[in-house]
Design an enzyme around this catalytic site. Sequence first.
Site, PDB file in Angstrom:
ATOM      1  N   THR A   1      58.814 -18.229  18.330  1.00  0.00           N
ATOM      2  CA  THR A   1      60.264 -18.475  18.417  1.00  0.00           C
ATOM      3  C   THR A   1      60.993 -17.374  19.177  1.00  0.00           C
ATOM      4  O   THR A   1      61.944 -17.658  19.917  1.00  0.00           O
ATOM      5  CB  THR A   1      60.844 -18.572  16.984  1.00  0.00           C
ATOM      6  OG1 THR A   1      60.292 -19.732  16.359  1.00  0.00           O
ATOM      7  CG2 THR A   1      62.354 -18.696  16.989  1.00  0.00           C
TER       8      THR A   1
ATOM      9  N   ASP B   1      53.214 -21.820  20.495  1.00  0.00           N
ATOM     10  CA  ASP B   1      53.791 -21.917  19.155  1.00  0.00           C
ATOM     11  C   ASP B   1      52.645 -21.476  18.241  1.00  0.00           C
ATOM     12  O   ASP B   1      51.513 -21.991  18.360  1.00  0.00           O
ATOM     13  CB  ASP B   1      54.197 -23.372  18.853  1.00  0.00           C
ATOM     14  CG  ASP B   1      54.926 -23.495  17.523  1.00  0.00           C
ATOM     15  OD1 ASP B   1      54.372 -23.039  16.504  1.00  0.00           O
ATOM     16  OD2 ASP B   1      56.024 -24.062  17.505  1.00  0.00           O
TER      17      ASP B   1
ATOM     18  N   THR C   1      56.158 -16.840  13.835  1.00  0.00           N
ATOM     19  CA  THR C   1      56.101 -16.425  12.430  1.00  0.00           C
ATOM     20  C   THR C   1      55.199 -17.313  11.564  1.00  0.00           C
ATOM     21  O   THR C   1      54.731 -16.879  10.522  1.00  0.00           O
ATOM     22  CB  THR C   1      57.511 -16.407  11.795  1.00  0.00           C
ATOM     23  OG1 THR C   1      58.053 -17.730  11.828  1.00  0.00           O
ATOM     24  CG2 THR C   1      58.423 -15.444  12.504  1.00  0.00           C
ATOM     25  N   ASP C   2      54.956 -18.554  12.016  1.00  0.00           N
ATOM     26  CA  ASP C   2      54.237 -19.482  11.130  1.00  0.00           C
ATOM     27  C   ASP C   2      52.849 -18.984  10.741  1.00  0.00           C
ATOM     28  O   ASP C   2      52.413 -19.186   9.603  1.00  0.00           O
ATOM     29  CB  ASP C   2      54.145 -20.867  11.780  1.00  0.00           C
ATOM     30  CG  ASP C   2      55.484 -21.604  11.729  1.00  0.00           C
ATOM     31  OD1 ASP C   2      56.343 -21.208  10.914  1.00  0.00           O
ATOM     32  OD2 ASP C   2      55.668 -22.559  12.495  1.00  0.00           O
TER      33      ASP C   2
ATOM     34  N   GLN D   1      45.291 -18.610  -6.956  1.00  0.00           N
ATOM     35  CA  GLN D   1      46.426 -19.381  -6.437  1.00  0.00           C
ATOM     36  C   GLN D   1      47.757 -18.739  -6.785  1.00  0.00           C
ATOM     37  O   GLN D   1      48.782 -19.075  -6.194  1.00  0.00           O
ATOM     38  CB  GLN D   1      46.430 -20.794  -7.041  1.00  0.00           C
ATOM     39  CG  GLN D   1      45.277 -21.645  -6.638  1.00  0.00           C
ATOM     40  CD  GLN D   1      45.334 -23.028  -7.267  1.00  0.00           C
ATOM     41  OE1 GLN D   1      46.339 -23.419  -7.847  1.00  0.00           O
ATOM     42  NE2 GLN D   1      44.245 -23.770  -7.146  1.00  0.00           N
TER      43      GLN D   1
HETATM   44  N1  ASP Z   1      56.738 -22.342  14.969  1.00  0.00           N
HETATM   45  C1  ASP Z   1      57.117 -20.996  15.392  1.00  0.00           C
HETATM   46  C2  ASP Z   1      55.858 -20.225  15.643  1.00  0.00           C
HETATM   47  O1  ASP Z   1      55.195 -19.877  14.681  1.00  0.00           O
HETATM   48  C3  ASP Z   1      57.927 -20.356  14.341  1.00  0.00           C
HETATM   49  C4  ASP Z   1      58.354 -18.940  14.636  1.00  0.00           C
HETATM   50  O2  ASP Z   1      57.943 -18.284  15.563  1.00  0.00           O
HETATM   51  O3  ASP Z   1      59.161 -18.445  13.833  1.00  0.00           O
HETATM   52  O4  ASP Z   1      55.527 -19.931  16.782  1.00  0.00           O
END
Ligand code: ASP
Length: 329
Positions: free
Chosen positions: A14, A58, A92-93, A264
Amino acid sequence: MTSSHILVLYTGGTIGMQASASGLAPASGFETRVRAQQSRQAERLPNWSFRELLPPIDSANMSQANWLAMVAAIRQGIEQDGCDGVLVLHGTDTLAYSAAALSFLLLGLPVPVVLTGSMLPAGAEHSDAWPNLFGAMQVLHDGVAPGVHLYFDGALMHGARVSKLSSEAFDAFQVAPRRRQGTRLAELPVAIDFRQPRQPVNLLSLPLVPGLRASHLRALLDSGVQGLVLECYGSGTGPSDDAELLDVLRAAHARGVVLAAISQCAHGHVEFGVYAAGSQLASAGLISAGGMTREAALGKLFALLGAGLAQDEVERLFSLDLCGERAEG
Ligand code: ASP
């Protein structure tokens, strides 16, 4: 150690995305935007060189091959270009998975590696992109220990202990307060340091759920999987009255599959002996990951199995604390 020449490795995410007809999409050419933003800011920052892994992705598309490409680019930046710190820009994912994997793939690297990304794209109103990016550079400049770290929303975290806990908040990453235990390795074996080449590994993680059948597990373990992170209940329990299921685990372990157990529970850790239902799993060949996260257990299995080590050596090293992933605090 303080870094004076940083490699900025852009993998996508992102932070550098731009709007497209189908939503935010990865975009090249981020270096120009970072340099333009830096010239508008007052802080003194270290020198940096920019490298982009192509194509920017992504991070939902992250793979083991991408991790190995990051390792190669980081080594080149340090060994050939003389960089003394690394900043990885990442979506971030799967950021926590990559931070954990790099923590184990870069064991023994003499310089610090900091990962960051952002919840909103650079340039968007109230975005966290520039504070995260320039904040991470500042952290490297001020000095941080060798090893892999995550810098996000003003916090510096251990690369092998973080998880993404929020899909919206700026403080999306946290170190879960899990109890950890494990003996710290006195000396790093050459066989697992950052110079060691790695092969792809067939790995998976599976949460136990009520109703899981032996046939489900058999289908998975017969798929050629080399390592499985089994996400057990509480302190490491599972369906101990299902003899067929335990036999499936026992047979997989006997043919060389590494079976690691995590809890978990976000605040949990595995201690098989607490319940008979846990002891049964241990006797079927499962090894305890203590309080390690799913991300850390997968990254560690990849680094160990990918180095071509035998099952018993993988199990021995998995049970030790290699970089603070199992240590208290
Ligand atoms: N879908 C994006 C990624 O992981 C989300 C992000 O960067 O926050 O590349």
